[in-house]
Motif scaffolding. Structure first.
Motif, mmCIF file in Angstrom:
data_model
loop_
_atom_site.group_PDB
_atom_site.id
_atom_site.type_symbol
_atom_site.label_atom_id
_atom_site.label_comp_id
_atom_site.label_asym_id
_atom_site.label_seq_id
_atom_site.Cartn_x
_atom_site.Cartn_y
_atom_site.Cartn_z
ATOM 1 N N ALA A 28 -4.338 -0.660 6.356
ATOM 2 C CA ALA A 28 -4.130 -2.117 6.379
ATOM 3 C C ALA A 28 -2.642 -2.409 6.193
ATOM 4 C CB ALA A 28 -4.946 -2.781 5.278
ATOM 5 N N LEU A 29 -2.129 -3.340 6.987
ATOM 6 C CA LEU A 29 -0.687 -3.600 6.967
ATOM 7 C C LEU A 29 -0.226 -4.111 5.605
ATOM 8 C CD1 LEU A 29 -0.114 -5.207 10.496
ATOM 9 C CD2 LEU A 29 0.042 -2.802 9.780
ATOM 10 N N ASP A 30 -1.018 -4.979 4.980
ATOM 11 C CA ASP A 30 -0.568 -5.509 3.685
ATOM 12 C C ASP A 30 -0.601 -4.426 2.604
ATOM 13 O OD1 ASP A 30 -3.384 -5.532 3.662
ATOM 14 O OD2 ASP A 30 -3.465 -7.223 2.272
ATOM 15 N N GLU A 31 -1.448 -3.420 2.791
ATOM 16 C CA GLU A 31 -1.484 -2.336 1.806
ATOM 17 C C GLU A 31 -0.244 -1.446 1.931
ATOM 18 O OE1 GLU A 31 -5.252 -0.336 1.433
ATOM 19 O OE2 GLU A 31 -6.358 -2.219 1.442
ATOM 20 N N VAL A 32 0.198 -1.208 3.172
ATOM 21 C CA VAL A 32 1.437 -0.444 3.362
ATOM 22 C C VAL A 32 2.604 -1.218 2.745
ATOM 23 C CG1 VAL A 32 3.013 0.598 5.030
ATOM 24 C CG2 VAL A 32 0.564 0.527 5.543
ATOM 25 N N ALA A 33 2.674 -2.524 3.039
ATOM 26 C CA ALA A 33 3.783 -3.350 2.539
ATOM 27 C C ALA A 33 3.799 -3.370 1.012
ATOM 28 C CB ALA A 33 3.648 -4.773 3.090
ATOM 29 N N TRP A 34 2.613 -3.563 0.427
ATOM 30 C CA TRP A 34 2.519 -3.633 -1.038
ATOM 31 C C TRP A 34 2.922 -2.313 -1.669
ATOM 32 C CZ3 TRP A 34 -0.370 -0.960 -4.684
ATOM 33 C CH2 TRP A 34 -0.411 -1.520 -5.972
ATOM 34 N N LEU A 35 2.427 -1.215 -1.089
ATOM 35 C CA LEU A 35 2.655 0.103 -1.688
ATOM 36 C C LEU A 35 4.146 0.426 -1.757
ATOM 37 C CD1 LEU A 35 1.358 2.707 -2.804
ATOM 38 C CD2 LEU A 35 1.249 3.560 -0.457
ATOM 39 N N PHE A 36 4.877 0.085 -0.698
ATOM 40 C CA PHE A 36 6.298 0.461 -0.654
ATOM 41 C C PHE A 36 7.228 -0.677 -1.095
ATOM 42 C CE2 PHE A 36 4.253 3.509 2.227
ATOM 43 C CZ PHE A 36 4.729 4.692 1.691
ATOM 44 N N ASN A 37 6.661 -1.787 -1.584
ATOM 45 C CA ASN A 37 7.472 -2.946 -1.986
ATOM 46 C C ASN A 37 8.405 -3.381 -0.859
ATOM 47 O OD1 ASN A 37 6.243 -3.092 -4.479
ATOM 48 N ND2 ASN A 37 7.791 -1.824 -5.499
ATOM 49 N N LEU A 38 7.880 -3.368 0.351
ATOM 50 C CA LEU A 38 8.622 -3.824 1.533
ATOM 51 C C LEU A 38 7.878 -4.983 2.157
ATOM 52 C CD1 LEU A 38 9.378 -0.384 3.257
ATOM 53 C CD2 LEU A 38 11.069 -1.917 2.179
ATOM 54 N N ARG A 39 8.609 -5.835 2.845
ATOM 55 C CA ARG A 39 7.968 -6.877 3.621
ATOM 56 C C ARG A 39 8.595 -6.890 5.009
ATOM 57 N NH1 ARG A 39 5.352 -6.339 -0.353
ATOM 58 N NH2 ARG A 39 4.578 -7.960 -1.757
ATOM 59 N N GLY A 40 7.862 -7.482 5.973
ATOM 60 C CA GLY A 40 8.373 -7.563 7.331
ATOM 61 C C GLY A 40 8.033 -8.899 7.939
ATOM 62 N N SER A 41 8.191 -9.000 9.252
ATOM 63 C CA SER A 41 7.784 -10.251 9.903
ATOM 64 C C SER A 41 7.288 -9.946 11.307
ATOM 65 C CB SER A 41 8.941 -11.252 9.907
ATOM 66 O OG SER A 41 10.106 -10.659 10.459
ATOM 67 N N ASP A 42 6.548 -8.843 11.425
ATOM 68 C CA ASP A 42 5.990 -8.487 12.735
ATOM 69 C C ASP A 42 4.838 -9.414 13.118
ATOM 70 O OD1 ASP A 42 7.800 -6.473 12.780
ATOM 71 O OD2 ASP A 42 6.366 -4.828 12.564
ATOM 72 N N VAL A 43 4.146 -9.928 12.117
ATOM 73 C CA VAL A 43 3.011 -10.818 12.371
ATOM 74 C C VAL A 43 3.378 -12.175 11.782
ATOM 75 C CG1 VAL A 43 0.565 -11.218 11.946
ATOM 76 C CG2 VAL A 43 1.397 -8.885 12.260
ATOM 77 N N GLU A 44 3.220 -13.228 12.567
ATOM 78 C CA GLU A 44 3.569 -14.545 12.084
ATOM 79 C C GLU A 44 2.742 -14.872 10.834
ATOM 80 O OE1 GLU A 44 2.870 -17.613 14.940
ATOM 81 O OE2 GLU A 44 4.331 -18.987 14.072
#
Lengths: 623, 623
Positions: free
Chosen positions: A201-217
């Motif tokens: 899940a994309l939010d799980e990857v983001a949460w795990l690494f303390n990173l955020r992106g903007s690939d999905v509006e």
């Protein structure tokens, strides 16, 4: 809004469904689910395949196209919208109504004997594959994976997959370093005796690494997978975003690290082959942990005997319980968000009577006020700015064809929210800028009673959110009214506005128990097709409750509203409120005054402050 | 109550678990479920195998014996009772608590690699077999059917299977002839395109043929199976009860009938071979309908491809919706039952202060008063007559070792009911014959508020009962209290006091929606271990509700209490009631006065009538 004409597209799709270039054998039906390869709810334009083929672009829906039929399953939020957006090639299947067949039953009823039903194995979650495959097989049909996505083959102007820069979040936002999160995850893996954990899940990857992106509006995520071993970390991600020095430092890519914290960066597409290699190299008893909602393709990469599937991953559960840094961030975000909405409602109150404010103007103005706030990133979902009959379309989004002008004669419903670097907001207020009718006030007050019933509920530790859903409906039920959606969803912390594993719904029985630190929405409503819509939504934090007694030492929980935006008292029929409910409103408004008032003052927004003070005058019940 | 000493029995069981006379290969664990071959909740003495091996005789529980361990799973109603009845050979597994392993997980944790787990295939329901077998297989073990029941092999003084005479019920009781029920069943079979329906539940056989029996205490059922084809009816039943001329006439066994209504009577034991013959003779597409709770043995008799399994059978669903004759019968039965209880409570009020009334005396007296009523058949379950700390044992039954004397210092809880030829009753009242403490009144009043919240609830057609469960708990939750059982169960019409497919519980999500004509209990409670128990239970009928509005034309439902026994006002802290709740109590008591008062008058029971009138004086709220 006029429907999308799909006759030609369906013809093309039906051709590729039997084209040996794409399918080993012709498929008699093709399923187009909503999601992407990560089972995201909100998806990038390149993944909007169901909307492309059907015209229906709501957030939930599954299309199935056979040689003769095209059918769309969606839920109560989208019945009207789907009916408007689809042409007569499509049959709308209203989920949740008694006579609506399931996808499986419908397929069995329309397919010729021994049919093949195709689906993209990267898009369909493994648990859905299993259910669907079993049902079809027992009726003599076969569910088959079609490697090349058939929609993509006919979608000539399909947009590129986004690959935008990343944002790094430091400890003041996350409260926990990614290394500590990996340590905690590995300890959960050890508990369950698994050797590998696959983050899909994309939010799980983001949460795990303390990173955020903007690939999905609206969702601050980025396309990536991760595979965590007991001594290895592999991150599958594309683009030059890994060249960003801030990201490299955040992930310590160039530091000398203990090997178990060394992140190997690999191409996004290589996840399948890497996972197949992992699968091929497993010794007996070496299990691989995946969500049961991971794609069929990735799940199949691991031989069945080695899979450990759970409905919720340990990351999903850890992410749902916000720590002190996250909770404080959410509080700050909600105060800023309230400032923006006080400005907006004050502005609307002056402008609406002029007849120049449309739904889109109001929506844009809301975004403008929000964007003035510190650490604003983007909206957290498409603003639902709807007046009069548009308010009854539960997940309405104004477009030029439907754009209605706000007036002093109609109810205005605004469901909106934002992503701030410190938190995610989601708030609905229903306002009248003239004089509401007695009936409108009556309905509003029932919805408010439901909102309060949930917000003020006290319940034992270990209670699942779905057990609270009926509290939100009781006042409406008493008068024969109801609403066709759940009452609340989990909310991420500068992450997805909808997140698991908790929620408040009559439908969700697989939810995890509510725990202190979880954050959900509380949003009952009432909708009258063709007339108006009412919804009152706060984001609320689960907190321990003090109770007179403490049965079996279980402890109790309740909610603290994080959203601090006045609830329009003009819409309330005070005589329908109990004394307790009346006190709740007055205490809530007192808190809005104190907390948001101070921030308006600090930001020098004096007119909005005056509006806030006026709108939070205490209610007085006639005894 | 002292625990049963099971050391020797367990030793014997462990021996037969590896005795080649009974098992093909040694089994390392043996499961002893609660039920009989019909998955009955209440079972005949010859089927009480779990109680025999463990000593624990509550209505729900599963024992598993391995070479090293003996463990018992039961739910919150029975934690105390099971702990009292079992010796130290046994480990109590408290179902519903967070840290309690499932049977499967526990087995996996204690068994040596590659173990065989045995179970009687006639006793284990097919759905449980499937779940258990899958879990064990995935951990490298095997669930195996052991044809000879291993408990029976060591149970030297096992009683005979009962075979008592039958009662025939005419149309005035049933409202529908058995022929009409067969016609309706065949039409449901035609809808689902099935050729055969196998009736395995005892109450379904009884209901279908408008017969009752007394093979199982408290449940007016008899040991039988039925297999209904599109043109045939086979009834599997033993004994000379089919020689009874009344039964022969009722079933028209000696009449010239259309062949499709001709009942073939066959020996009870021949069900398996007959069903195997049916299974062997099926043509493609000829399906056989079974409950998914039918035994594994019978389910396996039908090849998998021909099985049509559903959680609820069409008989279960039809039986739950009572027709006018049944509803009227239930009303009559409840009025008679109320007469008996008014007599009892009036008598207790006079006798308890003398110190001579024990729980058993009170229980016997209740039965005596009930047996004076017309068409009384037997009790509908073992009377729970409990005072003081015994009241906290949720499904307590007084026995000489525990028999406590009622006093003016302790709360008395009586949960009791009867089978009348016109209906089944189940009522709980909690009384104090002295002066209750403020705390006891407070707890009682919260329970009462929960009882009223369910009873007065208005909810849309199509609502499942589990959505109402939290209403019953809300007042308790507010103060940190709760109870560890569901709120209500379906009630049969001169049939089982617990029946599906509806109910009101936080646990049951597979319940069917409530419909007008269904009958359930409403019985919240509060229990303090070692001190007291409180429960207020009425049987209530689902009826259409008049509401101000009617959203989507769905219509609304509510409940009408069938039980009409005063709720002790002495136990109520009126100041904790809302005006609406206070009015509910007063209206309920007014109805008790009118309806039960008239019957007491008619029966010339003047002293009990005076008691009723005094106990139903209106409450007055201090404003």
């Amino acid at each position: 809004m006029s429907p999308k004409i799909t006759t030609e597209l369906l013809k093309q799709l039906r051709q590729v469904m039997k084209n040996p270039r794409y399918v080993q054998e012709p498929v008699q039906a093709y399923i187009v689910p909503s999601g992407d390869a990560h089972q995201s709810e909100y998806i990038a334009p390149c993944d909007c395949r169901r909307a492309f083929i059907s015209g229906f672009d709501g957030s939930a829906g599954t299309a199935i196209v056979t040689e003769q039929h095209a059918a769309m399953w969606t839920d109560g939020r989208y019945f009207l919208q789907a009916a408007h957006q689809m042409d007569s090639n499509w049959t709308l299947m209203k989920m949740g109504l008694k006579d609506t067949p399931t996808q499986e039953d419908w397929l069995v009823s329309v397919l010729p004997e021994g049919s093949k039903v195709g689906v993209d194995p990267f898009i369909i979650p493994a648990d859905q594959w299993k259910r669907m495959s079993k049902a079809l097989r027992s009726a003599g049909h076969d569910l088959v994976p079609v490697k090349e996505n058939l929609i993509d083959t006919i979608w000539t102007d399909c947009p590129q997959r986004p690959c935008k820069p990343l944002i790094t979040l430091d400890l003041s936002y996350t409260g926990l370093s990614w290394r500590d999160k990996i340590v905690a995850l590995r300890s959960k893996m050890a508990e369950r005796k698994v050797m590998w954990f696959v983050v899909t899940a994309l939010d799980e990857v983001a949460w795990l690494f303390n990173l955020r992106g903007s690939d999905v509006e609206y969702n601050p995520v980025f396309f990536a997978y991760a595979v965590i071993g007991v001594n290895t970390i592999r991150l599958f991600i594309d683009g030059d975003r890994m060249m960003d020095p801030a990201v490299r430092e955040h992930l310590q890519l160039d530091s000398t690290l203990e090997p178990e914290f060394k992140i190997q960066v690999m191409p996004y597409r290589s996840i399948l082959s890497e996972l197949q290699a992992v699968g091929a190299g497993l010794s007996p008893k070496e299990k691989v942990w995946l969500s049961d909602k991971a794609s069929y393709a990735l799940t199949e990469a691991i031989p069945k005997a080695y899979r450990y599937l759970t409905p919720y991953t340990p990351i999903c559960i850890a992410k749902a319980v916000k720590n002190a840094a996250e909770t404080e961030g959410m509080r700050r975000a909600h105060i800023k968000d309230a400032v923006a909405l006080c400005e907006l409602f004050n502005w609307l109150e002056k402008e609406v009577p002029k007849g120049t404010v449309t739904e889109i103007v109001a929506s844009d103005k809301a975004e403008e006020f929000r964007s003035q706030q510190k650490d604003f990133v983007e909206l957290s979902f498409a603003t639902i700015s709807s007046t009069g009959p548009n308010g009854a379309i539960i997940h309405y989004k104004p477009v030029p064809e439907t754009n209605r002008t706000l007036s002093v004669n109609e109810i205005f419903l605004l469901d909106s929210g934002a992503q701030y670097k410190d938190g995610t907001t989601d708030v609905t207020r229903t306002m009248h800028f003239g004089t509401p009718s007695a009936y409108e006030k009556e309905c509003f007050t029932y919805v408010l009673k439901g909102h309060i019933a949930v917000s003020a509920a006290i319940f034992p530790n270990g209670t699942k959110g779905h057990l609270l859903d009926s509290f939100a409906r009781s006042a409406l039920w008493d008068c024969g009214l109801d609403y066709l959606h759940g009452t609340g969803h989990g909310v991420g912390s500068f992450l997805n506005v909808h997140e698991g594993p908790c929620g408040i719904s009559y439908k969700t029985f697989a939810d995890e128990p509510l725990e202190a630190g979880m954050i959900v929405s509380d949003e009952p409503g009432y909708y009258e097709d063709g007339s108006f819509g009412i919804r009152i939504e706060n984001v609320v934090l689960v907190i321990p409750a003090e109770t007179k007694y403490n049965f079996k030492n279980r402890g109790s929980l309740t909610f603290e509203p994080l959203t601090l935006v006045p609830i329009q008292t003009k819409m309330i029929d005070v005589n329908l409120l109990t004394e307790k409910e009346c006190n709740w409103v007055n205490e809530y408004h007192q808190k809005c005054r104190e907390v948001v008032g101070a921030e308006l003052e600090r930001q020098g927004r004096h007119e909005a402050l005056r509006w806030l003070l006026r709108e939070t005058e205490p209610l007085a019940r006639v005894q």
